[in-house]
Design a protein around this motif. Structure first.
Motif, PDB file in Angstrom:
ATOM      1  N   GLU A 354      68.313  31.071  27.746  1.00 55.84           N
ATOM      2  CA  GLU A 354      68.766  32.379  27.275  1.00 55.84           C
ATOM      3  C   GLU A 354      67.920  33.518  27.841  1.00 55.84           C
ATOM      4  N   ALA A 355      66.687  33.196  28.299  1.00 65.38           N
ATOM      5  CA  ALA A 355      65.854  34.218  28.942  1.00 65.38           C
ATOM      6  C   ALA A 355      66.182  34.351  30.429  1.00 65.38           C
ATOM      7  N   HIS A 356      67.126  33.539  30.918  1.00 66.25           N
ATOM      8  CA  HIS A 356      67.521  33.549  32.330  1.00 66.25           C
ATOM      9  C   HIS A 356      66.340  33.258  33.249  1.00 66.25           C
ATOM     10  N   ASP A 357      65.455  32.343  32.792  1.00 65.89           N
ATOM     11  CA  ASP A 357      64.279  31.942  33.570  1.00 65.89           C
ATOM     12  C   ASP A 357      64.563  30.576  34.174  1.00 65.89           C
ATOM     13  N   LEU A 358      65.115  30.570  35.377  1.00 63.96           N
ATOM     14  CA  LEU A 358      65.573  29.326  35.996  1.00 63.96           C
ATOM     15  C   LEU A 358      64.433  28.341  36.207  1.00 63.96           C
ATOM     16  N   SER A 384      69.373  19.380  42.853  1.00 67.65           N
ATOM     17  CA  SER A 384      70.806  19.583  42.630  1.00 67.65           C
ATOM     18  C   SER A 384      71.039  20.456  41.402  1.00 67.65           C
ATOM     19  N   LEU A 385      70.174  20.328  40.381  1.00 67.75           N
ATOM     20  CA  LEU A 385      70.325  21.171  39.194  1.00 67.75           C
ATOM     21  C   LEU A 385      70.051  22.628  39.534  1.00 67.75           C
ATOM     22  N   ARG A 386      69.051  22.883  40.367  1.00 68.11           N
ATOM     23  CA  ARG A 386      68.755  24.264  40.753  1.00 68.11           C
ATOM     24  C   ARG A 386      69.952  24.878  41.487  1.00 68.11           C
ATOM     25  N   GLU A 387      70.541  24.115  42.402  1.00 67.78           N
ATOM     26  CA  GLU A 387      71.690  24.615  43.160  1.00 67.78           C
ATOM     27  C   GLU A 387      72.873  24.904  42.239  1.00 67.78           C
ATOM     28  N   ARG A 390      71.716  28.015  39.529  1.00 66.51           N
ATOM     29  CA  ARG A 390      71.262  29.321  40.017  1.00 66.51           C
ATOM     30  C   ARG A 390      72.333  30.413  39.891  1.00 66.51           C
ATOM     31  N   PRO A 391      73.613  30.155  40.322  1.00 63.68           N
ATOM     32  CA  PRO A 391      74.622  31.217  40.191  1.00 63.68           C
ATOM     33  C   PRO A 391      74.845  31.646  38.746  1.00 63.68           C
ATOM     34  N   ARG A 392      74.725  30.715  37.817  1.00 68.81           N
ATOM     35  CA  ARG A 392      74.941  31.055  36.410  1.00 68.81           C
ATOM     36  C   ARG A 392      73.791  31.899  35.857  1.00 68.81           C
ATOM     37  N   PHE A 393      72.567  31.556  36.272  1.00 72.46           N
ATOM     38  CA  PHE A 393      71.427  32.372  35.842  1.00 72.46           C
ATOM     39  C   PHE A 393      71.501  33.757  36.466  1.00 72.46           C
TER      40      PHE A 393
END
Length: 446
Positions: A354-358, A384-387, A390-393
């Motif tokens: 929720e803090a958008h801290d990927l 793969s999780l970062r990829e 990332r667009p959602r964050f």
């Protein structure tokens, strides 16, 4: 000291562990704790490699790394050391990168460590791992130190991010290089390129008479002064809390849970409403079937799958939600069930989400974590999780409201509303498995 191999030579500083200091060993990671129990910053020391074929002592037990860690703990901070796969060869570079990232996750989840005050210190061959951190520069990373580093990937080895290409990308990230005057030729050239690229973004400590491994091989005043100065530099950058840092809250709680029959407990464990309790959650005895799946895990999954039939079809928090005609309003907040170590990890994951801290979000996942979406798509590993995330964050699609939670040992089952941008809210059920302080598995059900 001719009878000892180089890596077992003593540390150049005369440091001894105080009686009140202690070391906690968690898997491949050691936490060297100061006498004080106050919350503080931390330095992760990352050893080099490859090591000799006849290696008998793992790097975190080498005198040089224990010495650095003890010196840091004596100054009131937590020092962390990690054994990683690079010691076995440069072909293990990617595995080592994932293991270091997992160690960072454990470090930042430790209750004594301020997760926003962390330094990474790379030695020798571990310099090849520094580029990714110089490139990504998570907000919690206060500084990076490199001591006699390798900065050019050997031929035939898959290259990660080159440190020379990204040094100075983030102007607010302090970087320290400890450079030796008698460096091996194949290492000195890439170091010179790194210095040229770094410019004013780089602080340098020179050890003119030093050789590669000077902090365990050259017992003289020059070496002691260089190590002391580097320690002072790193500790100074961990000294003050940054303005506006985000505290890590406890797990999100909700009210007026959906009736307990919506998410039934597994067999042999009566269903309960999510109510405040002073009793810790119990872990049922677990057996393993021929497929390697524990009976507890199978029961949790079966319970959650049965629960989905009673709620609006779910999608993962990371997927765009679609409006539903029958979507119920979010319930009012209510007491939470008793916490477990697993639920505390999930609470931190939700807070980072929720803090958008990927990077803080990913640090709570195992490097080999598996995530299964509602449509059956499976992703493995942090990369793969970062990829995927990332667009959602980046777009701000990171908000959920917890409705009800079930805790069964290392499993956390959340029923929650997903609030996506301009899309209203959607019910979903998520199953999280936490092992060794990190999330190892997530399943979204629909």
């Amino acid at each position: 000291m001719p009878d000892l191999p180089p890596y077992l030579q003593p540390f150049v500083l005369d440091v001894e562990q105080d009686a009140e200091q202690h070391v906690d060993r968690v898997g491949h990671v050691d936490f060297h704790r100061p006498a004080s129990t106050a919350r503080t910053g931390a330095i992760l020391f990352i050893h080099g490699g490859p090591g000799p074929a006849d290696l008998e002592v793992r790097p975190r037990d080498w005198p040089v790394y224990r010495g650095y860690a003890t010196a840091v703990a004596q100054r009131g901070l937590v020092a962390v050391t990690v054994d990683h796969s690079l010691i076995r060869g440069f072909d293990q570079l990617t595995a080592a990168a994932d293991e270091v990232e997992a160690a960072v996750g454990l470090l930042r989840a430790d209750p004594q460590i301020d997760p926003d005050r962390v330094a990474l210190w790379f030695f020798s061959g571990a310099g090849l791992l520094a580029g990714e951190w110089l490139d990504s520069r998570p907000d919690w990373l206060r500084c990076i130190a490199l001591t006699y580093p390798y900065l050019a990937t050997p031929p035939g080895v898959d290259e990660l991010v080159s440190a020379a290409e990204v040094i100075g990308k983030h102007k607010d990230l302090p970087v320290l290089l400890t450079r030796v005057g008698r460096e091996r030729a194949e290492l000195a050239g890439p170091v010179a390129e790194f210095v040229s690229a770094g410019g004013t973004a780089l602080d340098i400590i020179d050890v003119p008479k030093g050789q590669h491994g000077f902090d365990m091989l050259d017992h003289d005043e020059e070496s002691r002064a260089a190590v002391t100065k580097a320690l002072d530099w790193a500790i100074a950058h961990l000294g003050e809390d940054p303005a506006g840092q985000l505290p890590i809250p406890a797990a999100t709680t909700t009210t007026d849970p959906i009736p307990a029959t919506t998410i039934p407990a597994p067999p042999r464990q009566p269903a309960k409403r999510a109510a405040a309790s002073t009793k810790p959650s119990t872990t049922p005895a677990s057996t393993t079937n021929s497929a390697g799946v524990s009976s507890v895990a199978a029961e949790v999954v079966a319970a959650a799958e049965a629960a989905v039939e009673a709620v609006t079809p779910a999608v993962p928090a990371s997927q765009p939600a679609t409006p539903t005609e029958t979507a119920a309003p979010a319930p009012a907040p209510a007491p939470a069930p008793a916490e477990t170590p697993a639920s505390r990890v999930i609470g931190r994951e939700h807070a980072a989400y929720e803090a958008h801290d990927l990077e803080a979000f990913l640090a709570l996942y195992s490097p080999t974590a598996q995530l299964q979406l509602a449509d059956g798509t499976v992703m493995r590993g942090r990369r793969s999780l970062r990829e995927y995330y990332r667009p959602r964050f980046d777009s701000g699609q990171c908000k959920t409201t917890l409705v009800q939670r079930m805790l069964v040992g290392e499993w956390v089952v959340d029923q929650q509303f997903s609030h996506e941008s301009d899309q209203g809210q959607t019910m979903m059920v998520a199953l999280y498995r936490v092992q060794d302080g990190l999330i190892s598995e997530v399943r979204f059900l629909a």
